[in-house]
Design a protein around this motif. Sequence first.
Motif, PDB file in Angstrom:
ATOM      1  N   THR A  17       0.849  -1.178   0.000  1.00 32.41           N
ATOM      2  CA  THR A  17       0.000   0.000   0.000  1.00 32.41           C
ATOM      3  C   THR A  17       0.889   1.234   0.000  1.00 32.41           C
ATOM      4  O   THR A  17       2.070   1.148   0.313  1.00 32.41           O
ATOM      5  CB  THR A  17      -0.901   0.035   1.257  1.00 32.41           C
ATOM      6  OG1 THR A  17      -0.064  -0.011   2.412  1.00 32.41           O
ATOM      7  CG2 THR A  17      -1.876  -1.109   1.286  1.00 32.41           C
ATOM      8  N   ILE A  18       0.292   2.341  -0.332  1.00 27.84           N
ATOM      9  CA  ILE A  18       1.033   3.592  -0.293  1.00 27.84           C
ATOM     10  C   ILE A  18       0.409   4.465   0.783  1.00 27.84           C
ATOM     11  O   ILE A  18      -0.792   4.715   0.779  1.00 27.84           O
ATOM     12  CB  ILE A  18       1.020   4.270  -1.673  1.00 27.84           C
ATOM     13  CG1 ILE A  18       1.814   3.393  -2.660  1.00 27.84           C
ATOM     14  CG2 ILE A  18       1.625   5.670  -1.597  1.00 27.84           C
ATOM     15  CD1 ILE A  18       1.668   3.786  -4.108  1.00 27.84           C
ATOM     16  N   ASP A  19       1.246   4.856   1.705  1.00 37.42           N
ATOM     17  CA  ASP A  19       0.782   5.588   2.874  1.00 37.42           C
ATOM     18  C   ASP A  19       0.536   7.053   2.529  1.00 37.42           C
ATOM     19  O   ASP A  19       1.430   7.741   2.051  1.00 37.42           O
ATOM     20  CB  ASP A  19       1.856   5.483   3.963  1.00 37.42           C
ATOM     21  CG  ASP A  19       1.331   5.918   5.317  1.00 37.42           C
ATOM     22  OD1 ASP A  19       0.200   6.410   5.381  1.00 37.42           O
ATOM     23  OD2 ASP A  19       2.067   5.754   6.299  1.00 37.42           O
ATOM     24  N   ILE A  20      -0.686   7.522   2.753  1.00 28.17           N
ATOM     25  CA  ILE A  20      -0.980   8.913   2.409  1.00 28.17           C
ATOM     26  C   ILE A  20      -0.352   9.887   3.394  1.00 28.17           C
ATOM     27  O   ILE A  20      -0.290  11.077   3.137  1.00 28.17           O
ATOM     28  CB  ILE A  20      -2.487   9.221   2.270  1.00 28.17           C
ATOM     29  CG1 ILE A  20      -3.208   9.172   3.619  1.00 28.17           C
ATOM     30  CG2 ILE A  20      -3.142   8.289   1.269  1.00 28.17           C
ATOM     31  CD1 ILE A  20      -4.514   9.953   3.610  1.00 28.17           C
ATOM     32  N   ASP A  21       0.087   9.399   4.525  1.00 29.17           N
ATOM     33  CA  ASP A  21       0.728  10.287   5.497  1.00 29.17           C
ATOM     34  C   ASP A  21       2.175  10.581   5.121  1.00 29.17           C
ATOM     35  O   ASP A  21       2.793  11.486   5.649  1.00 29.17           O
ATOM     36  CB  ASP A  21       0.683   9.677   6.900  1.00 29.17           C
ATOM     37  CG  ASP A  21      -0.747   9.577   7.398  1.00 29.17           C
ATOM     38  OD1 ASP A  21      -1.507  10.524   7.167  1.00 29.17           O
ATOM     39  OD2 ASP A  21      -1.095   8.557   7.993  1.00 29.17           O
ATOM     40  N   ASP A  22       2.684   9.781   4.205  1.00 32.71           N
ATOM     41  CA  ASP A  22       4.062   9.975   3.784  1.00 32.71           C
ATOM     42  C   ASP A  22       4.111  11.018   2.665  1.00 32.71           C
ATOM     43  O   ASP A  22       4.362  10.719   1.506  1.00 32.71           O
ATOM     44  CB  ASP A  22       4.638   8.642   3.307  1.00 32.71           C
ATOM     45  CG  ASP A  22       6.164   8.662   3.301  1.00 32.71           C
ATOM     46  OD1 ASP A  22       6.737   9.749   3.521  1.00 32.71           O
ATOM     47  OD2 ASP A  22       6.752   7.591   3.069  1.00 32.71           O
ATOM     48  N   ILE A  23       3.852  12.251   3.057  1.00 32.89           N
ATOM     49  CA  ILE A  23       3.718  13.339   2.095  1.00 32.89           C
ATOM     50  C   ILE A  23       4.993  13.557   1.299  1.00 32.89           C
ATOM     51  O   ILE A  23       4.947  13.781   0.095  1.00 32.89           O
ATOM     52  CB  ILE A  23       3.309  14.640   2.827  1.00 32.89           C
ATOM     53  CG1 ILE A  23       1.932  14.487   3.474  1.00 32.89           C
ATOM     54  CG2 ILE A  23       3.289  15.817   1.860  1.00 32.89           C
ATOM     55  CD1 ILE A  23       0.832  14.045   2.537  1.00 32.89           C
ATOM     56  N   SER A  46       2.459   0.095 -13.340  1.00 32.44           N
ATOM     57  CA  SER A  46       1.062   0.507 -13.466  1.00 32.44           C
ATOM     58  C   SER A  46       0.241   0.153 -12.228  1.00 32.44           C
ATOM     59  O   SER A  46      -0.670   0.867 -11.850  1.00 32.44           O
ATOM     60  CB  SER A  46       0.429  -0.105 -14.711  1.00 32.44           C
ATOM     61  OG  SER A  46       0.569  -1.499 -14.699  1.00 32.44           O
ATOM     62  N   TRP A  47       0.606  -0.941 -11.596  1.00 29.59           N
ATOM     63  CA  TRP A  47      -0.128  -1.356 -10.395  1.00 29.59           C
ATOM     64  C   TRP A  47       0.056  -0.335  -9.279  1.00 29.59           C
ATOM     65  O   TRP A  47      -0.899   0.081  -8.636  1.00 29.59           O
ATOM     66  CB  TRP A  47       0.374  -2.737  -9.955  1.00 29.59           C
ATOM     67  CG  TRP A  47      -0.478  -3.362  -8.897  1.00 29.59           C
ATOM     68  CD1 TRP A  47      -1.669  -3.998  -9.096  1.00 29.59           C
ATOM     69  CD2 TRP A  47      -0.203  -3.421  -7.490  1.00 29.59           C
ATOM     70  NE1 TRP A  47      -2.146  -4.439  -7.883  1.00 29.59           N
ATOM     71  CE2 TRP A  47      -1.283  -4.105  -6.884  1.00 29.59           C
ATOM     72  CE3 TRP A  47       0.850  -2.959  -6.690  1.00 29.59           C
ATOM     73  CZ2 TRP A  47      -1.329  -4.336  -5.520  1.00 29.59           C
ATOM     74  CZ3 TRP A  47       0.791  -3.191  -5.331  1.00 29.59           C
ATOM     75  CH2 TRP A  47      -0.288  -3.872  -4.758  1.00 29.59           C
ATOM     76  N   HIS A  48       1.311   0.065  -9.061  1.00 31.91           N
ATOM     77  CA  HIS A  48       1.571   1.047  -8.015  1.00 31.91           C
ATOM     78  C   HIS A  48       1.149   2.444  -8.438  1.00 31.91           C
ATOM     79  O   HIS A  48       0.803   3.264  -7.600  1.00 31.91           O
ATOM     80  CB  HIS A  48       3.058   1.039  -7.633  1.00 31.91           C
ATOM     81  CG  HIS A  48       3.396  -0.042  -6.644  1.00 31.91           C
ATOM     82  ND1 HIS A  48       4.194  -1.094  -6.943  1.00 31.91           N
ATOM     83  CD2 HIS A  48       2.987  -0.202  -5.356  1.00 31.91           C
ATOM     84  CE1 HIS A  48       4.276  -1.886  -5.867  1.00 31.91           C
ATOM     85  NE2 HIS A  48       3.556  -1.365  -4.901  1.00 31.91           N
ATOM     86  N   GLN A  49       1.155   2.714  -9.726  1.00 30.65           N
ATOM     87  CA  GLN A  49       0.710   4.016 -10.204  1.00 30.65           C
ATOM     88  C   GLN A  49      -0.766   4.228  -9.847  1.00 30.65           C
ATOM     89  O   GLN A  49      -1.169   5.303  -9.449  1.00 30.65           O
ATOM     90  CB  GLN A  49       0.914   4.110 -11.721  1.00 30.65           C
ATOM     91  CG  GLN A  49       0.574   5.467 -12.326  1.00 30.65           C
ATOM     92  CD  GLN A  49       1.600   6.551 -12.013  1.00 30.65           C
ATOM     93  OE1 GLN A  49       2.633   6.287 -11.440  1.00 30.65           O
ATOM     94  NE2 GLN A  49       1.310   7.767 -12.392  1.00 30.65           N
ATOM     95  N   ARG A  50      -1.534   3.168  -9.987  1.00 31.17           N
ATOM     96  CA  ARG A  50      -2.953   3.238  -9.613  1.00 31.17           C
ATOM     97  C   ARG A  50      -3.099   3.535  -8.128  1.00 31.17           C
ATOM     98  O   ARG A  50      -3.919   4.332  -7.717  1.00 31.17           O
ATOM     99  CB  ARG A  50      -3.662   1.917  -9.928  1.00 31.17           C
ATOM    100  CG  ARG A  50      -4.234   1.875 -11.309  1.00 31.17           C
ATOM    101  CD  ARG A  50      -5.460   0.974 -11.371  1.00 31.17           C
ATOM    102  NE  ARG A  50      -5.227  -0.349 -10.806  1.00 31.17           N
ATOM    103  CZ  ARG A  50      -4.715  -1.370 -11.490  1.00 31.17           C
ATOM    104  NH1 ARG A  50      -4.383  -1.224 -12.732  1.00 31.17           N
ATOM    105  NH2 ARG A  50      -4.543  -2.522 -10.909  1.00 31.17           N
ATOM    106  N   LYS A  51      -2.301   2.838  -7.330  1.00 34.66           N
ATOM    107  CA  LYS A  51      -2.345   3.040  -5.874  1.00 34.66           C
ATOM    108  C   LYS A  51      -1.887   4.452  -5.528  1.00 34.66           C
ATOM    109  O   LYS A  51      -2.435   5.094  -4.638  1.00 34.66           O
ATOM    110  CB  LYS A  51      -1.429   2.042  -5.161  1.00 34.66           C
ATOM    111  CG  LYS A  51      -1.802   0.625  -5.405  1.00 34.66           C
ATOM    112  CD  LYS A  51      -1.857  -0.137  -4.103  1.00 34.66           C
ATOM    113  CE  LYS A  51      -2.752  -1.349  -4.277  1.00 34.66           C
ATOM    114  NZ  LYS A  51      -3.497  -1.668  -3.092  1.00 34.66           N
ATOM    115  N   LEU A  52      -0.875   4.905  -6.231  1.00 34.70           N
ATOM    116  CA  LEU A  52      -0.314   6.228  -6.011  1.00 34.70           C
ATOM    117  C   LEU A  52      -1.359   7.302  -6.313  1.00 34.70           C
ATOM    118  O   LEU A  52      -1.546   8.232  -5.537  1.00 34.70           O
ATOM    119  CB  LEU A  52       0.900   6.387  -6.916  1.00 34.70           C
ATOM    120  CG  LEU A  52       1.773   7.615  -6.711  1.00 34.70           C
ATOM    121  CD1 LEU A  52       2.387   7.626  -5.332  1.00 34.70           C
ATOM    122  CD2 LEU A  52       2.882   7.645  -7.750  1.00 34.70           C
TER     123      LEU A  52
END
Length: 70
Positions: A17-23, A46-52
């Motif tokens: 996952t990509i943490d939204i707190d990690d600004i 592309s998988w992480h780009q979607r998550k990003l």
Amino acid sequence: MLIKKKKCPFCEKQAQTIDIDDIEELKKYITEKGKIIGSRFTGVCSWHQRKLKRAIKRARNAGLLSFISK
Ligand SMILES: [Zn+2]
């Protein structure tokens, strides 16, 4: 074009996952104007780009990221 094939930095970290707190991390993937930088330039798969994308949208909605940095 001078684009080298990079490894996806999130895959390297084995991030699920990509943490939204990690600004600071998210900021690397948006332009000064707050646009998401294409995966072609960042090497994000592309998988992480979607998550990003989702993480950045959520961070914006939470007011963590401004659309236009001052
Ligand atoms: Zn990846």
